[in-house]
Enzyme design. Structure first.
Site, PDB file in Angstrom:
ATOM      1  N   GLU A 207       0.859  -1.203   0.000  1.00 63.12           N
ATOM      2  CA  GLU A 207       0.000   0.000   0.000  1.00 63.12           C
ATOM      3  C   GLU A 207       0.882   1.235   0.000  1.00 63.12           C
ATOM      4  OE1 GLU A 207      -2.924  -0.213   3.139  1.00 63.12           O
ATOM      5  OE2 GLU A 207      -3.902  -1.936   2.246  1.00 63.12           O
TER       6      GLU A 207
ATOM      7  N   HIS B  57      -8.795   9.841   2.770  1.00 63.59           N
ATOM      8  CA  HIS B  57      -8.362   8.749   1.878  1.00 63.59           C
ATOM      9  C   HIS B  57      -8.564   9.198   0.436  1.00 63.59           C
ATOM     10  CE1 HIS B  57      -8.000   4.826   0.008  1.00 63.59           C
ATOM     11  NE2 HIS B  57      -7.615   4.324   1.165  1.00 63.59           N
TER      12      HIS B  57
ATOM     13  N   ARG C 260      -0.624   8.754   1.609  1.00 62.47           N
ATOM     14  CA  ARG C 260      -1.938   9.199   1.129  1.00 62.47           C
ATOM     15  C   ARG C 260      -2.215  10.673   1.346  1.00 62.47           C
ATOM     16  NH1 ARG C 260      -5.345   5.203   4.898  1.00 62.47           N
ATOM     17  NH2 ARG C 260      -4.517   3.776   3.364  1.00 62.47           N
TER      18      ARG C 260
ATOM     19  N   HIS D 127     -11.322   9.773   6.533  1.00 64.89           N
ATOM     20  CA  HIS D 127     -11.005   8.353   6.729  1.00 64.89           C
ATOM     21  C   HIS D 127     -10.509   8.024   8.133  1.00 64.89           C
ATOM     22  CE1 HIS D 127      -9.960   4.319   5.578  1.00 64.89           C
ATOM     23  NE2 HIS D 127      -8.663   4.517   5.725  1.00 64.89           N
TER      24      HIS D 127
ATOM     25  N   ARG E 183      -1.035   9.000   9.069  1.00 62.80           N
ATOM     26  CA  ARG E 183      -0.863   7.568   9.348  1.00 62.80           C
ATOM     27  C   ARG E 183      -0.419   6.800   8.107  1.00 62.80           C
ATOM     28  NH1 ARG E 183      -4.570   3.158   8.711  1.00 62.80           N
ATOM     29  NH2 ARG E 183      -5.828   4.702   7.648  1.00 62.80           N
TER      30      ARG E 183
HETATM   31  C1  SIN Z   1      -7.307   0.972   2.522  1.00 68.35           C
HETATM   32  O1  SIN Z   1      -7.646  -0.188   2.344  1.00 68.35           O
HETATM   33  O2  SIN Z   1      -6.917   1.715   1.629  1.00 68.35           O
HETATM   34  C2  SIN Z   1      -7.372   1.520   3.885  1.00 68.35           C
HETATM   35  C3  SIN Z   1      -6.332   0.928   4.700  1.00 68.35           C
HETATM   36  C4  SIN Z   1      -6.014   1.847   5.810  1.00 68.35           C
HETATM   37  O3  SIN Z   1      -6.607   2.905   5.912  1.00 68.35           O
HETATM   38  O4  SIN Z   1      -5.111   1.525   6.563  1.00 68.35           O
END
Ligand code: SIN
Length: 558
Positions: free
Chosen positions: A126, A255, A307, A368, A403
């Site tokens: 991610e 997000h 993000r 988010h 985060r």
């Molecule tokens: C996501 O699946 O993009 C969210 C994961 C997260 O916020 O840690």
């Protein structure tokens, strides 16, 4: 005495226990499971059903160093980089070192994570991670698996008749449909229980030797959010009224990829649909209405930048082009990969008229995760004796100004169990709290104010902020109509308004851009702001903001 409290009618029922746990996501349930195992008398309260939590909705997964190709140093450094200078290095080092064991505990309780063809745990990537380290379940149903595992463990524990209904048996009482109103404090300011509001409007009181808040976040402050309806900042607001220090409230993470539902498919009151960052981890990318790549040249990690960077770039792109949303193109996956890796996202998109297999998904940023919260240690200790806060409700220094993806469920598991262990070993020798005393009365906001709160937050306290907008939002929040009647809507409006004042007030004070706090009038990161902002209320309910000392041991300069 500092703090305030909401006036409640005389309690129509009372209970007592050693520890009252408020909230049943990953943090609350892991604390409750460990507390119960330690033999303490535990009451768990949850506003709706046991699994109505942000955890249950979480898609991405849980970050932990699992592969030999990864290292705790790399996980530490990725977290500090995403945190943009405001992480506490010790807290992060503690988290990354403890993460694999926390996940092994879940596996030991019967949790299943997805495996690859060789039968090894499959790891996703991610944004902001330089290694594959995201454990996931059911493709994109990771939080649900964690929630199921912990709820089952609580149900199976001796002395429990099951958390799916209000029950009292042995050492565990679970109160569903029971909402926190306030944390009670004694004459010395020590937490000594909670007042609660039941579904039928009756108030109750639970006295306890310790109160543990695991109430999640504040996403319901914004109209577009990935958070469930229960995320109205109840724990944040109650802790504030009880006199606790609230830290870095301005850092709300947006997000980058929330589904924008085509007009003809909109259902009033529909949930926000998150398109997990893991979709970008597998190669999807953001484009605009002309098919141009949004993240090209913005950051070396492009679509997998942290993000805060992606959401800010999207916002800047939309402002420059006048577009009100962008697209996430994952058409290259094909049907089979979509069905195997992201079945619930695929289904939720299709139910809303978008087929990600054959068309780019319309997206925009949405509220988010609250990186700020009740200032707490990694064991959940807050500034109020007897009051613990864990998970998203807490601010430990792990998340910093932004985060790192998938660190939060991991933190919730680590902290929940840690807090329980500290309570189990320390409660016996801790002073017994005295009788609750009345703090000065806090006014209630009428439930009809919720839309105005959300409008003001969305217009002025969103991805991009500036001084006059923040002042306008604070004006709206100060002028909301009051009520004398305590009901569910009034409690939501009251807590949201307080959470909004904490976020907007700190955002107005922080005259720089850092992490997920972005100011168009102060676009640069400023080394002079390598500080936390602490908030607490006085006995008249006024929020007093102050800057802390220089952040300790942070890796990033500024
Ligand atoms: C996501 O699946 O993009 C969210 C994961 C997260 O916020 O840690």
């Amino acid at each position: 005495m500092t703090g305030t409290q909401i006036k409640t009618p005389v309690a129509s029922w009372t209970r007592s226990c050693d520890v009252v746990v408020v909230g049943t996501g990953a943090a609350g349930l892991s604390a409750a499971v460990a507390l119960q195992a330690s033999g303490l008398e535990v009451a768990v309260i949850t506003r709706a059903g046991v699994s109505d939590s942000s955890t249950d909705w979480a898609q991405g997964g849980l970050a932990a160093v699992w592969s030999p190709a990864d290292s705790t140093e790399l996980h530490l450094s990725d977290t500090l980089t995403a945190g943009a200078g405001l992480c506490d290095r010790d807290a992060v080092a503690d988290l990354v070192a403890s993460a694999p064991d926390a996940l092994r505990r879940i596996i030991g309780m019967g949790g299943h994570f997805d495996t690859d063809a060789a039968g090894e745990i499959d790891l996703h990537l991610e944004g902001g991670h330089h290694a594959r380290r995201i454990l996931h379940a059911g493709g994109d149903q990771s939080g649900h698996e964690v929630e199921r595992t912990l709820a089952d463990a609580l149900t199976a524990a001796p002395g429990s008749t099951g958390p799916r209904r209000s029950s009292k048996s042995g050492r565990l009482q679970v109160f569903t449909g029971t909402r926190l109103v306030d944390v009670l404090t004694d004459a010395a300011g020590r937490a000594c229980g909670v007042t609660v509001l039941g579904g039928g409007g009756a108030c109750g009181q639970i006295t306890a030797r310790a109160v543990l808040l695991a109430t999640g976040g504040i996403g319901q402050l914004w109209p577009t959010t990935t958070n469930p309806p229960v995320a109205t900042g109840d724990g944040l607001a109650a802790a504030t009224r009880a006199g606790a220090v609230i830290r870095d409230a301005e850092f709300m993470q947006f997000h980058p990829t929330i589904l924008v539902v085509p007009e003809r498919h909109r259902i009033p009151g529909d949930r926000g649909v998150l398109i997990s960052e893991a979709v970008r981890g597998e190669g999807a990318f953001l484009i605009d209405h002309r098919g141009r790549r949004v993240m090209a040249g913005v950051h070396p990690l492009a679509d997998l930048a942290p993000r805060d960077v992606v959401s800010a770039a999207e916002q800047a792109h939309m402002t420059a082009t006048g577009e009100d949303h962008l697209f996430l193109d994952a058409t290259a996956f094909g049907a089979q990969r979509w069905e195997t890796s992201f079945p619930s996202i695929l289904a939720m998109c299709r139910q809303r008229g978008v087929d990600p297999v054959s068309e780019p998904i319309p997206v925009r940023p949405g509220a988010h995760y609250h990186c700020g919260g009740v200032a707490a240690t990694m064991t959940g200790r807050t500034s109020v004796p007897g009051l613990w806060a864990v998970g998203e409700a807490a601010c430990t220094g792990v998340q910093g100004a932004n985060r790192l993806a998938s660190n939060s469920l991991t933190e919730a598991l680590v902290m929940g169990e840690r807090a329980a262990r500290e309570l189990a070993s320390g409660l016996g020798s801790a002073p017994r709290p005295g009788t609750a005393v009345d703090r000065s009365e806090s006014g209630l906001i009428d439930g009809s104010g919720i839309e105005a709160i959300r409008r003001a937050m969305s217009r002025h306290v969103s991805v991009m902020r500036e001084a006059s907008g923040l002042a306008e939002a604070l004006g709206v929040l100060d002028r909301l109509a009051g009520t004398d009647r305590l009901d569910d809507a009034a409690l939501s409006a009251t807590n949201l308004a307080l959470a909004g004042r904490l976020v907007a007030g700190a955002a107005a004070m922080r005259t720089e851009s850092r992490g997920c706090h972005r100011r168009s009038d102060f676009p640069e990161r400023d080394a002079a702001w390598l500080l936390h902002i602490d908030a607490r209320t006085d006995s008249r309910g006024r929020i007093i903001l102050s800057r802390t000392d220089q952040v300790r041991q942070s890796q990033e300069a500024a």
